[in-house]
Design an enzyme around this catalytic site. Structure first.
Site, PDB file in Angstrom:
ATOM      1  N   TYR A 138      77.283  -1.759   1.161  1.00 22.68           N
ATOM      2  CA  TYR A 138      77.615  -2.282   1.879  1.00 22.68           C
ATOM      3  C   TYR A 138      78.664  -2.601   3.669  1.00 22.68           C
ATOM      4  O   TYR A 138      79.213  -3.350   3.736  1.00 22.68           O
ATOM      5  CB  TYR A 138      79.274  -2.634   0.807  1.00 22.68           C
ATOM      6  CG  TYR A 138      78.363  -3.507  -0.435  1.00 22.68           C
ATOM      7  CD1 TYR A 138      77.081  -3.228  -0.967  1.00 22.68           C
ATOM      8  CD2 TYR A 138      78.459  -4.892  -0.800  1.00 22.68           C
ATOM      9  CE1 TYR A 138      77.036  -3.632  -2.283  1.00 22.68           C
ATOM     10  CE2 TYR A 138      77.959  -5.276  -2.407  1.00 22.68           C
ATOM     11  CZ  TYR A 138      77.069  -5.024  -2.908  1.00 22.68           C
ATOM     12  OH  TYR A 138      77.058  -5.289  -3.918  1.00 22.68           O
ATOM     13  N   ASP A 221      69.285   5.348 -11.909  1.00 17.96           N
ATOM     14  CA  ASP A 221      68.161   5.527 -12.794  1.00 17.96           C
ATOM     15  C   ASP A 221      68.595   5.870 -14.069  1.00 17.96           C
ATOM     16  O   ASP A 221      68.932   5.073 -15.121  1.00 17.96           O
ATOM     17  CB  ASP A 221      66.634   5.614 -12.312  1.00 17.96           C
ATOM     18  CG  ASP A 221      66.155   7.251 -11.723  1.00 17.96           C
ATOM     19  OD1 ASP A 221      67.651   8.002 -11.658  1.00 17.96           O
ATOM     20  OD2 ASP A 221      65.156   6.527 -11.502  1.00 17.96           O
ATOM     21  N   ASP A 245      77.668  -2.028  -8.463  1.00 18.28           N
ATOM     22  CA  ASP A 245      78.102  -3.004  -8.396  1.00 18.28           C
ATOM     23  C   ASP A 245      77.042  -3.044 -10.095  1.00 18.28           C
ATOM     24  O   ASP A 245      77.069  -4.354 -10.824  1.00 18.28           O
ATOM     25  CB  ASP A 245      77.220  -4.124  -6.985  1.00 18.28           C
ATOM     26  CG  ASP A 245      76.830  -5.287  -7.757  1.00 18.28           C
ATOM     27  OD1 ASP A 245      77.342  -6.134  -7.857  1.00 18.28           O
ATOM     28  OD2 ASP A 245      76.008  -5.800  -7.115  1.00 18.28           O
ATOM     29  N   ASP A 249      77.956  -4.682 -13.772  1.00 13.11           N
ATOM     30  CA  ASP A 249      77.321  -5.746 -14.875  1.00 13.11           C
ATOM     31  C   ASP A 249      76.519  -5.550 -15.465  1.00 13.11           C
ATOM     32  O   ASP A 249      76.532  -6.237 -16.759  1.00 13.11           O
ATOM     33  CB  ASP A 249      76.209  -6.653 -14.129  1.00 13.11           C
ATOM     34  CG  ASP A 249      77.259  -7.974 -13.684  1.00 13.11           C
ATOM     35  OD1 ASP A 249      78.135  -7.894 -12.892  1.00 13.11           O
ATOM     36  OD2 ASP A 249      75.900  -8.938 -13.244  1.00 13.11           O
TER      37      ASP A 249
HETATM   38  C1  IPM Z   1      80.570  -7.864  -7.388  1.00 10.97           C
HETATM   39  C2  IPM Z   1      79.410  -9.334  -6.589  1.00 10.97           C
HETATM   40  C3  IPM Z   1      79.744  -8.851  -5.165  1.00 10.97           C
HETATM   41  C4  IPM Z   1      79.506  -7.574  -4.623  1.00 10.97           C
HETATM   42  C5  IPM Z   1      78.726 -10.206  -4.369  1.00 10.97           C
HETATM   43  C6  IPM Z   1      79.141 -11.576  -5.196  1.00 10.97           C
HETATM   44  C7  IPM Z   1      79.115  -9.988  -3.388  1.00 10.97           C
HETATM   45  O1  IPM Z   1      78.585  -9.068  -7.199  1.00 10.97           O
HETATM   46  O2  IPM Z   1      82.392  -8.514  -6.742  1.00 10.97           O
HETATM   47  O3  IPM Z   1      80.744  -7.928  -7.961  1.00 10.97           O
HETATM   48  O4  IPM Z   1      78.169  -7.446  -4.621  1.00 10.97           O
HETATM   49  O5  IPM Z   1      80.573  -6.865  -4.533  1.00 10.97           O
HETATM   50 MN    MN Z   2      78.338  -7.842  -8.506  1.00 12.44          MN
END
Ligand code: IPM
Ligand code: MN
Ligand code: NAD
Length: 361
Positions: A138, A221, A245, A249
């Site tokens: 990033y 992975d 990231d 999720d």
């Molecule tokens: C998160 C989000 C952000 C990230 C996006 C919206 C840029 O997915 O906070 O996890 O990738 O950091």
């Molecule tokens: Mn995210």
């Protein structure tokens, strides 16, 4: 009594809907403890603001936030404004400008809410993810060349610095030392022979200062598979910006809904304000119906109180959240019919009302 000044950015979509519930929980905990008060300043920066002004925040937006004790954010991004424009116009600059290099994301199943993993509950799924939050994939370095031509090309460069890797590794070892003493480092040094190999070397070097912590490198992975097949083997997980990231999720899914996990963007040295938000985004298809789950926002509010030093209040908010997880009501993502506001109200009335609820940490 301490007075905290909180900069509030509701943002877009369900972000706007869940933020008031997080703030209500903080205010209720303030009443119960009597130890602090909250003053909020709201900023309308969002995709709507972009459509009206051509910017996600004013030029001096970062300056305007800098006096706050913390930033509380909903979510950023909505159809009509390209995601890279909205996120690079607001959320990502805040993380970088305020050097919020630690992104702390607890992944914990709450009693009463089933994980999609059969036979795995709170005892098995309790992972603290620590994501590097200011550099790596990033870094925002690169460019588009010969756009629209047959030779069109794009470069996106990941940048890892010794200082950046060392400080996130050290933070992760410290947290692992306070927990079960196990650290998993997400790597991909088989394919990424420069960045990931340096990452592994620095993690190993920092690890020499923590002989009491057992560190294991996993290729990311295989680590993703391990989240599903053997989450109980994981305690603290440290990873780069992109790896963290994706893994978080996945973690949210293991918790039973993306409406649950929370995120603390920390500047541990406290030179700048830290920022607290749900892991989830603006969920455009769910927005505007009042059905979003506010639990992630409430959890983020608890992380904020903890960071501000209001430990008792942070625990009361988590206890309220745990009580509602166990007894309901539930929003639609968890199979219920409660609205965002009803769930928020249920959490608020649980705060301080059930002293028998034992907090997880
Ligand atoms: C998160 C989000 C952000 C990230 C996006 C919206 C840029 O997915 O906070 O996890 O990738 O950091
Ligand atoms: Mn995210
Ligand atoms: P998302 O997190 O918004 O949604 C993913 C899934 O989770 C969807 O099914 C959604 O309905 C569900 N969900 C999310 N929050 C929920 C909640 N509180 N209650 C119930 N269900 C919930 O991810 P996305 O769809 O990839 O992104 C949508 C927008 O949000 C994009 O513009 C993206 O860039 C942005 N985004 C912003 C942030 C942030 O500001 N921190 C984080 C992630 C995504």
């Amino acid at each position: 009594m301490t007075r905290y000044s909180i900069a509030v950015i509701p943002g877009d979509g369900v972000g706007m809907e869940v933020v008031p519930e997080g703030l209500a929980a903080i205010r209720r905990a303030a009443e119960v403890t009597g130890s602090y008060s909250i003053q909020t300043r709201e900023f309308p920066w969002s995709c709507q603001y972009y459509l009206e002004t051509g910017r996600m925040m004013p030029d001096d937006g970062i300056d305007q936030l800098s006096d706050a004790d913390a930033v509380f954010l909903g979510a950023v991004g909505f159809p009509g404004v390209a995601d890279h424009v909205s996120l690079w116009g607001l959320l990502l600059p805040i993380r970088q400008s305020f050097d919020q290099y630690v992104n702390l994301r607890p992944i914990e199943v709450l009693d009463g809410i089933a994980s999609p993993l059969r036979d795995k509950g709170r005892a098995e799924i309790d992972i603290l993810c620590i994501r590097e939050n200011t550099e790596g994939e990033y870094a925002g370095l690169g460019g588009r060349f010969h756009v629209g031509r047959p030779e069109e090309s794009a470069v996106q460069t990941a940048m890892f610095t010794r200082r950046g890797v060392e400080r996130i590794a050290r933070y992760a070892f410290e947290r692992a030392r306070e927990r079960k003493g196990r650290l998993a480092s997400a790597t991909k040094s088989n394919a990424l022979q420069y960045t990931a190999v340096m990452w592994d070397e620095i993690v190993a070097e920092v690890g020499r200062d923590y002989p009491d912590v057992e560190v294991t490198n996993y290729h990311v992975d295989a680590l993703a598979a391990r989240f599903v097949t053997a989450p109980e083997s994981l305690d603290v997980v440290v990873g780069s910006n992109l790896f963290g990231d994706i893994l978080t999720d996945l973690g949210g899914a293991l918790q039973g809904s993306l409406g649950l996990p929370a995120s603390a963007n920390l500047n541990p040295e406290r030179r700048y304000p830290s920022m607290f938000e749900p892991v989830h985004g603006s969920a455009p298809r769910r927005a505007g119906q009042g059905v979003a789950n506010p639990m992630a926002a409430v959890w983020a509010a608890s992380l904020m109180l903890d960071h501000l030093g209001e430990r008792d209040a942070a625990r009361l908010v988590m206890d309220g959240l745990r009580h509602v997880a166990l007894h309901g009501p539930r929003t639609r993502d968890l199979g219920g019919t409660a609205t965002t506001a009803e769930l928020g109200a249920a959490i608020v009335s649980s705060i301080g009302a059930f002293p028998e609820v034992v907090s997880g940490s």
